[in-house]
Design a protein around this motif. Structure first.
Motif, PDB file in Angstrom:
ATOM      1  N   GLY A 129       0.803  -1.207   0.000  1.00 43.13           N
ATOM      2  CA  GLY A 129       0.000   0.000   0.000  1.00 43.13           C
ATOM      3  C   GLY A 129       0.840   1.263   0.000  1.00 43.13           C
ATOM      4  O   GLY A 129       0.337   2.345   0.309  1.00 43.13           O
ATOM      5  N   ARG A 150       4.513   3.145  -4.388  1.00 46.17           N
ATOM      6  CA  ARG A 150       4.449   2.498  -5.700  1.00 46.17           C
ATOM      7  C   ARG A 150       2.997   2.213  -6.087  1.00 46.17           C
ATOM      8  O   ARG A 150       2.574   2.504  -7.208  1.00 46.17           O
ATOM      9  CB  ARG A 150       5.246   1.201  -5.719  1.00 46.17           C
ATOM     10  N   GLU A 151       2.235   1.672  -5.163  1.00 45.04           N
ATOM     11  CA  GLU A 151       0.835   1.360  -5.442  1.00 45.04           C
ATOM     12  C   GLU A 151       0.002   2.623  -5.625  1.00 45.04           C
ATOM     13  O   GLU A 151      -0.877   2.669  -6.486  1.00 45.04           O
ATOM     14  CB  GLU A 151       0.251   0.490  -4.334  1.00 45.04           C
ATOM     15  N   VAL A 152       0.294   3.655  -4.841  1.00 46.33           N
ATOM     16  CA  VAL A 152      -0.436   4.917  -4.971  1.00 46.33           C
ATOM     17  C   VAL A 152      -0.200   5.521  -6.350  1.00 46.33           C
ATOM     18  O   VAL A 152      -1.148   5.934  -7.032  1.00 46.33           O
ATOM     19  CB  VAL A 152      -0.018   5.905  -3.855  1.00 46.33           C
ATOM     20  N   ALA A 168       0.818   3.995  -9.082  1.00 47.19           N
ATOM     21  CA  ALA A 168       0.235   3.132 -10.118  1.00 47.19           C
ATOM     22  C   ALA A 168      -1.279   3.327 -10.203  1.00 47.19           C
ATOM     23  O   ALA A 168      -1.856   3.357 -11.303  1.00 47.19           O
ATOM     24  CB  ALA A 168       0.564   1.671  -9.830  1.00 47.19           C
ATOM     25  N   THR A 169      -1.931   3.490  -9.062  1.00 53.72           N
ATOM     26  CA  THR A 169      -3.375   3.719  -9.042  1.00 53.72           C
ATOM     27  C   THR A 169      -3.718   5.053  -9.695  1.00 53.72           C
ATOM     28  O   THR A 169      -4.669   5.137 -10.484  1.00 53.72           O
ATOM     29  CB  THR A 169      -3.892   3.681  -7.593  1.00 53.72           C
ATOM     30  N   LEU A 170      -2.954   6.089  -9.384  1.00 52.77           N
ATOM     31  CA  LEU A 170      -3.184   7.395 -10.004  1.00 52.77           C
ATOM     32  C   LEU A 170      -2.996   7.332 -11.520  1.00 52.77           C
ATOM     33  O   LEU A 170      -3.824   7.834 -12.281  1.00 52.77           O
ATOM     34  CB  LEU A 170      -2.220   8.433  -9.420  1.00 52.77           C
ATOM     35  N   ARG A 171      -1.898   6.714 -11.934  1.00 51.33           N
ATOM     36  CA  ARG A 171      -1.609   6.603 -13.362  1.00 51.33           C
ATOM     37  C   ARG A 171      -2.726   5.859 -14.090  1.00 51.33           C
ATOM     38  O   ARG A 171      -3.198   6.277 -15.149  1.00 51.33           O
ATOM     39  CB  ARG A 171      -0.267   5.904 -13.556  1.00 51.33           C
ATOM     40  N   ARG A 172      -3.158   4.761 -13.506  1.00 49.68           N
ATOM     41  CA  ARG A 172      -4.232   3.954 -14.106  1.00 49.68           C
ATOM     42  C   ARG A 172      -5.537   4.748 -14.175  1.00 49.68           C
ATOM     43  O   ARG A 172      -6.247   4.711 -15.176  1.00 49.68           O
ATOM     44  CB  ARG A 172      -4.418   2.659 -13.310  1.00 49.68           C
ATOM     45  N   ALA A 173      -5.833   5.520 -13.133  1.00 49.41           N
ATOM     46  CA  ALA A 173      -7.050   6.335 -13.115  1.00 49.41           C
ATOM     47  C   ALA A 173      -7.006   7.403 -14.204  1.00 49.41           C
ATOM     48  O   ALA A 173      -8.016   7.656 -14.867  1.00 49.41           O
ATOM     49  CB  ALA A 173      -7.228   6.987 -11.745  1.00 49.41           C
ATOM     50  N   TYR A 174      -5.850   8.028 -14.399  1.00 49.57           N
ATOM     51  CA  TYR A 174      -5.732   9.036 -15.446  1.00 49.57           C
ATOM     52  C   TYR A 174      -5.954   8.429 -16.827  1.00 49.57           C
ATOM     53  O   TYR A 174      -6.648   9.000 -17.664  1.00 49.57           O
ATOM     54  CB  TYR A 174      -4.371   9.732 -15.394  1.00 49.57           C
ATOM     55  N   ASP A 201      -7.585   5.632 -17.499  1.00 53.83           N
ATOM     56  CA  ASP A 201      -8.981   5.194 -17.614  1.00 53.83           C
ATOM     57  C   ASP A 201      -9.888   6.369 -17.962  1.00 53.83           C
ATOM     58  O   ASP A 201     -10.797   6.236 -18.784  1.00 53.83           O
ATOM     59  CB  ASP A 201      -9.457   4.532 -16.318  1.00 53.83           C
TER      60      ASP A 201
END
Length: 96
Positions: free
Chosen positions: A20, A23-25, A27-33, A35
């Motif tokens: 958590g 790195r995970e934060v 990656a989550t932001l990048r994926r959200a952008y 998407d």
């Protein structure tokens, strides 16, 4: 910056790699952008540019953290090498 690069690199690496962690934060932001960008129409260039810039900023943050971690590892390797040389007899050190 007065902080020891080895200590700083180890601290950032732990923060980056923990469950958590950063790195995970990132990656989550990048994926959200990406998407959100996938949901946009190709003609919505202003929103696409903004989301692309946001993803680029996430990449730059990750690169900065990686640089800090690698600088700590490099400093540790240099210190280990200097310690190995210091343990050599004086006669052998003269030839290095």
């Amino acid at each position: 910056m007065n902080e020891d690069p080895i200590h700083r690199g180890a601290r950032w690496q732990a923060f980056y790699e923990e469950d958590g962690g950063l790195r995970e934060v990132l990656a989550t932001l990048r994926r959200a952008y990406f998407d959100r960008a996938a949901d946009l129409m190709p003609s919505d260039t202003a929103a696409l540019l903004k989301l692309g810039m946001a993803a680029k900023i996430v990449d730059q943050i990750e690169a900065h953290v990686t640089h800090i971690v690698n600088a700590g590892k490099l400093e540790q390797a240099a210190q280990d090498h200097a310690d190995r040389i210091a343990r050599l007899p004086e006669a052998r050190r003269r030839f290095l």
